[in-house]
Design a protein around this motif. Structure first.
Motif, PDB file in Angstrom:
ATOM      1  N   CYS A  74       0.838  -1.204   0.000  1.00  0.00           N
ATOM      2  CA  CYS A  74       0.000   0.000   0.000  1.00  0.00           C
ATOM      3  C   CYS A  74       0.869   1.250   0.000  1.00  0.00           C
ATOM      4  CB  CYS A  74      -0.921  -0.011   1.222  1.00  0.00           C
ATOM      5  SG  CYS A  74      -2.160   1.304   1.209  1.00  0.00           S
ATOM      6  N   MET A  75       1.949   1.239   0.761  1.00  0.00           N
ATOM      7  CA  MET A  75       2.872   2.368   0.777  1.00  0.00           C
ATOM      8  C   MET A  75       3.472   2.600  -0.606  1.00  0.00           C
ATOM      9  SD  MET A  75       3.123   3.934   3.746  1.00  0.00           S
ATOM     10  CE  MET A  75       4.684   4.784   3.521  1.00  0.00           C
ATOM     11  N   GLU A  76       3.874   1.538  -1.269  1.00  0.00           N
ATOM     12  CA  GLU A  76       4.461   1.656  -2.599  1.00  0.00           C
ATOM     13  C   GLU A  76       3.443   2.212  -3.593  1.00  0.00           C
ATOM     14  OE1 GLU A  76       5.881  -2.196  -3.574  1.00  0.00           O
ATOM     15  OE2 GLU A  76       7.466  -2.192  -2.058  1.00  0.00           O
ATOM     16  N   ALA A  77       2.199   1.725  -3.500  1.00  0.00           N
ATOM     17  CA  ALA A  77       1.156   2.205  -4.411  1.00  0.00           C
ATOM     18  C   ALA A  77       0.838   3.669  -4.163  1.00  0.00           C
ATOM     19  CB  ALA A  77      -0.106   1.357  -4.246  1.00  0.00           C
ATOM     20  N   ALA A  78       0.816   4.077  -2.892  1.00  0.00           N
ATOM     21  CA  ALA A  78       0.551   5.478  -2.567  1.00  0.00           C
ATOM     22  C   ALA A  78       1.682   6.370  -3.058  1.00  0.00           C
ATOM     23  CB  ALA A  78       0.368   5.637  -1.061  1.00  0.00           C
ATOM     24  N   ASP A  79       2.912   5.932  -2.861  1.00  0.00           N
ATOM     25  CA  ASP A  79       4.051   6.734  -3.312  1.00  0.00           C
ATOM     26  C   ASP A  79       4.099   6.818  -4.832  1.00  0.00           C
ATOM     27  OD1 ASP A  79       6.428   8.222  -2.392  1.00  0.00           O
ATOM     28  OD2 ASP A  79       7.532   6.716  -3.529  1.00  0.00           O
ATOM     29  N   GLN A  80       3.634   5.773  -5.494  1.00  0.00           N
ATOM     30  CA  GLN A  80       3.612   5.756  -6.955  1.00  0.00           C
ATOM     31  C   GLN A  80       2.683   6.830  -7.516  1.00  0.00           C
ATOM     32  OE1 GLN A  80       5.669   3.773  -8.597  1.00  0.00           O
ATOM     33  NE2 GLN A  80       5.022   4.390 -10.647  1.00  0.00           N
ATOM     34  N   LEU A  81       1.702   7.257  -6.730  1.00  0.00           N
ATOM     35  CA  LEU A  81       0.777   8.290  -7.175  1.00  0.00           C
ATOM     36  C   LEU A  81       1.499   9.603  -7.490  1.00  0.00           C
ATOM     37  CD1 LEU A  81      -2.246   7.821  -4.728  1.00  0.00           C
ATOM     38  CD2 LEU A  81      -2.184   7.306  -7.173  1.00  0.00           C
ATOM     39  N   TYR A  82       2.644   9.828  -6.883  1.00  0.00           N
ATOM     40  CA  TYR A  82       3.378  11.064  -7.118  1.00  0.00           C
ATOM     41  C   TYR A  82       3.988  11.120  -8.519  1.00  0.00           C
ATOM     42  CZ  TYR A  82       3.039  12.397  -2.204  1.00  0.00           C
ATOM     43  OH  TYR A  82       2.565  12.770  -0.960  1.00  0.00           O
ATOM     44  N   THR A  83       4.099   9.957  -9.161  1.00  0.00           N
ATOM     45  CA  THR A  83       4.710   9.927 -10.492  1.00  0.00           C
ATOM     46  C   THR A  83       3.769   9.435 -11.588  1.00  0.00           C
ATOM     47  OG1 THR A  83       5.613   7.722  -9.977  1.00  0.00           O
ATOM     48  CG2 THR A  83       7.038   9.631  -9.580  1.00  0.00           C
ATOM     49  N   THR A  84       2.775   8.629 -11.233  1.00  0.00           N
ATOM     50  CA  THR A  84       1.837   8.118 -12.231  1.00  0.00           C
ATOM     51  C   THR A  84       0.408   8.218 -11.717  1.00  0.00           C
ATOM     52  OG1 THR A  84       2.017   5.845 -11.406  1.00  0.00           O
ATOM     53  CG2 THR A  84       3.535   6.498 -13.180  1.00  0.00           C
ATOM     54  N   ASP A  85      -0.515   8.372 -12.624  1.00  0.00           N
ATOM     55  CA  ASP A  85      -1.929   8.465 -12.252  1.00  0.00           C
ATOM     56  C   ASP A  85      -2.480   7.043 -12.093  1.00  0.00           C
ATOM     57  OD1 ASP A  85      -4.482   9.181 -11.736  1.00  0.00           O
ATOM     58  OD2 ASP A  85      -4.935   9.996 -13.715  1.00  0.00           O
ATOM     59  N   SER A  86      -2.193   6.439 -10.947  1.00  0.00           N
ATOM     60  CA  SER A  86      -2.557   5.041 -10.691  1.00  0.00           C
ATOM     61  C   SER A  86      -3.456   4.926  -9.470  1.00  0.00           C
ATOM     62  CB  SER A  86      -1.283   4.206 -10.487  1.00  0.00           C
ATOM     63  OG  SER A  86      -0.460   4.794  -9.476  1.00  0.00           O
ATOM     64  N   LEU A  87      -4.433   5.815  -9.364  1.00  0.00           N
ATOM     65  CA  LEU A  87      -5.311   5.827  -8.200  1.00  0.00           C
ATOM     66  C   LEU A  87      -6.098   4.530  -8.031  1.00  0.00           C
ATOM     67  CD1 LEU A  87      -6.340   7.373  -5.778  1.00  0.00           C
ATOM     68  CD2 LEU A  87      -8.051   8.462  -7.258  1.00  0.00           C
ATOM     69  N   PRO A  88      -6.623   3.907  -9.111  1.00  0.00           N
ATOM     70  CA  PRO A  88      -7.347   2.640  -8.917  1.00  0.00           C
ATOM     71  C   PRO A  88      -6.486   1.565  -8.245  1.00  0.00           C
ATOM     72  CG  PRO A  88      -7.828   3.534 -11.075  1.00  0.00           C
ATOM     73  CD  PRO A  88      -6.726   4.376 -10.514  1.00  0.00           C
ATOM     74  N   GLU A  89      -5.213   1.478  -8.642  1.00  0.00           N
ATOM     75  CA  GLU A  89      -4.327   0.493  -8.034  1.00  0.00           C
ATOM     76  C   GLU A  89      -4.065   0.839  -6.572  1.00  0.00           C
ATOM     77  OE1 GLU A  89      -1.581  -2.669  -7.454  1.00  0.00           O
ATOM     78  OE2 GLU A  89      -3.286  -2.311  -8.778  1.00  0.00           O
ATOM     79  N   ALA A  90      -3.899   2.113  -6.266  1.00  0.00           N
ATOM     80  CA  ALA A  90      -3.679   2.534  -4.879  1.00  0.00           C
ATOM     81  C   ALA A  90      -4.894   2.197  -4.027  1.00  0.00           C
ATOM     82  CB  ALA A  90      -3.387   4.025  -4.829  1.00  0.00           C
ATOM     83  N   ARG A  91      -6.074   2.418  -4.561  1.00  0.00           N
ATOM     84  CA  ARG A  91      -7.291   2.084  -3.813  1.00  0.00           C
ATOM     85  C   ARG A  91      -7.411   0.588  -3.582  1.00  0.00           C
ATOM     86  NH1 ARG A  91     -11.414   6.272  -6.963  1.00  0.00           N
ATOM     87  NH2 ARG A  91     -10.942   8.109  -5.641  1.00  0.00           N
ATOM     88  N   ARG A  92      -7.028  -0.196  -4.580  1.00  0.00           N
ATOM     89  CA  ARG A  92      -7.086  -1.649  -4.437  1.00  0.00           C
ATOM     90  C   ARG A  92      -6.122  -2.108  -3.339  1.00  0.00           C
ATOM     91  NH1 ARG A  92      -4.792  -6.337  -6.218  1.00  0.00           N
ATOM     92  NH2 ARG A  92      -3.071  -5.272  -7.261  1.00  0.00           N
ATOM     93  N   ARG A  93      -4.935  -1.535  -3.341  1.00  0.00           N
ATOM     94  CA  ARG A  93      -3.954  -1.886  -2.311  1.00  0.00           C
ATOM     95  C   ARG A  93      -4.418  -1.441  -0.924  1.00  0.00           C
ATOM     96  NH1 ARG A  93      -0.741  -5.886  -4.140  1.00  0.00           N
ATOM     97  NH2 ARG A  93       0.189  -5.351  -6.164  1.00  0.00           N
ATOM     98  N   TRP A  94      -5.047  -0.282  -0.858  1.00  0.00           N
ATOM     99  CA  TRP A  94      -5.555   0.204   0.422  1.00  0.00           C
ATOM    100  C   TRP A  94      -6.645  -0.724   0.955  1.00  0.00           C
ATOM    101  CZ3 TRP A  94      -4.820   2.917   4.596  1.00  0.00           C
ATOM    102  CH2 TRP A  94      -5.909   3.298   5.390  1.00  0.00           C
ATOM    103  N   HIS A  95      -7.529  -1.163   0.069  1.00  0.00           N
ATOM    104  CA  HIS A  95      -8.600  -2.076   0.476  1.00  0.00           C
ATOM    105  C   HIS A  95      -8.004  -3.385   0.991  1.00  0.00           C
ATOM    106  CE1 HIS A  95     -12.511  -3.984   0.583  1.00  0.00           C
ATOM    107  NE2 HIS A  95     -12.071  -4.956  -0.191  1.00  0.00           N
ATOM    108  N   ALA A  96      -7.014  -3.921   0.286  1.00  0.00           N
ATOM    109  CA  ALA A  96      -6.358  -5.164   0.724  1.00  0.00           C
ATOM    110  C   ALA A  96      -5.677  -4.963   2.071  1.00  0.00           C
ATOM    111  CB  ALA A  96      -5.343  -5.613  -0.325  1.00  0.00           C
ATOM    112  N   PHE A  97      -5.101  -3.796   2.269  1.00  0.00           N
ATOM    113  CA  PHE A  97      -4.429  -3.509   3.540  1.00  0.00           C
ATOM    114  C   PHE A  97      -5.419  -3.451   4.690  1.00  0.00           C
ATOM    115  CE2 PHE A  97      -3.146  -0.151   6.592  1.00  0.00           C
ATOM    116  CZ  PHE A  97      -2.103  -0.837   7.201  1.00  0.00           C
ATOM    117  N   THR A  98      -6.571  -2.820   4.489  1.00  0.00           N
ATOM    118  CA  THR A  98      -7.563  -2.733   5.565  1.00  0.00           C
ATOM    119  C   THR A  98      -8.085  -4.122   5.943  1.00  0.00           C
ATOM    120  OG1 THR A  98      -9.359  -2.321   3.958  1.00  0.00           O
ATOM    121  CG2 THR A  98      -8.259  -0.397   4.912  1.00  0.00           C
ATOM    122  N   LEU A  99      -8.219  -5.007   4.957  1.00  0.00           N
ATOM    123  CA  LEU A  99      -8.644  -6.375   5.262  1.00  0.00           C
ATOM    124  C   LEU A  99      -7.560  -7.112   6.052  1.00  0.00           C
ATOM    125  CD1 LEU A  99     -10.307  -7.477   1.885  1.00  0.00           C
ATOM    126  CD2 LEU A  99     -11.424  -6.679   3.971  1.00  0.00           C
TER     127      LEU A  99
END
Length: 245
Positions: A74-99
């Protein structure tokens, strides 16, 4: 005593002694059998408890490892947002993290509850910070890339917005918007092909100090994640006894 009577008495005693010996032997065997049965029952209970504890240990260890892995992803996906428009992937990782957090929280020993929650907070802060700050970071990255490639309009826009940022925080947003620097920068962005109004607005509404603060916050969030992760691992190693081998 008559010889025949004596013989009869001796015979009776012999028969009685044999019967008594048989009874006593059976009693001893029965007592020994009961003790063996109790010992076997206790051994079975101990084995069942050991199996249960080992299964619980393995389950807790597995869930904690999965939680740490989900946090990193989730941290990697969130940090990736600073360079690429990958919000769907970040949200997916966040959801997996909360579970993963929910499962880790349910299984964690009491000593791990606070460290587990501290990691959740650290990852959450990075996730929400990135969603707010990353779009502007991507916009400025794109502008700098195009300016570096020598695109005249992008070069002019970067120079114009740089002068606007230098106005600093001593001016309010309304004052900056009414300044000549703001007008020049807005016009320069209009001349950059394919650079949208939303991207331009993200850059026009920032100051140099705000850019620097956003960059520091990004690094702070990542450092915080590393710190609380190490604390969680340290406590877990102590709780599970892996630091004693």
């Amino acid at each position: 005593m008559d010889a025949s009577v004596t013989s009869a008495v001796i015979g009776a005693v012999a028969v009685g002694g044999t019967a008594l010996g048989t009874v006593l032997g059976g009693w001893v065997q029965a007592r020994g059998g009961q003790a063996q049965a109790r010992a076997a029952q206790q051994a079975a209970q101990i084995a069942a408890q050991a199996t249960h504890h080992q299964a619980l240990y393995d389950r807790r260890w597995s869930l904690l490892a999965a939680y740490l892995r989900a946090a990193s992803e989730c941290m990697e996906a969130a940090d990736q947002l600073y360079t690429t428009d990958s919000l769907p992937e970040a949200r997916r990782r966040w959801h997996a993290f909360t579970l993963a957090h929910a499962e880790a929280e349910l299984a964690a020993p009491a000593a791990l509850l606070d460290p587990v929650d501290d990691l959740r907070k650290a990852v959450g802060r990075m996730y929400w910070t990135a969603q707010q700050a990353a779009p502007a970071a991507r916009a400025v990255k794109e502008l700098r890339r195009r300016a570096k490639q020598g695109e005249p309009a992008a070069v002019r826009a970067r120079e114009a917005v740089g002068r606007l940022w230098e106005l600093g925080d001593q001016f309010t947003l309304a004052q900056r918007e009414s300044s000549q620097e703001y007008t020049d920068a807005a016009q320069a962005f209009d001349a950059v092909p394919g650079f949208g109004g939303e991207q331009a607005a993200l850059l026009l509404d920032r100051t140099q100090r705000q850019w620097e603060a956003a960059a520091r916050e990004r690094e702070t969030r990542k450092e915080e994640h590393i710190r609380v992760r190490r604390e969680l691992v340290s406590v877990a190693r102590n709780v599970f006894g892996t630091d004693r081998f």
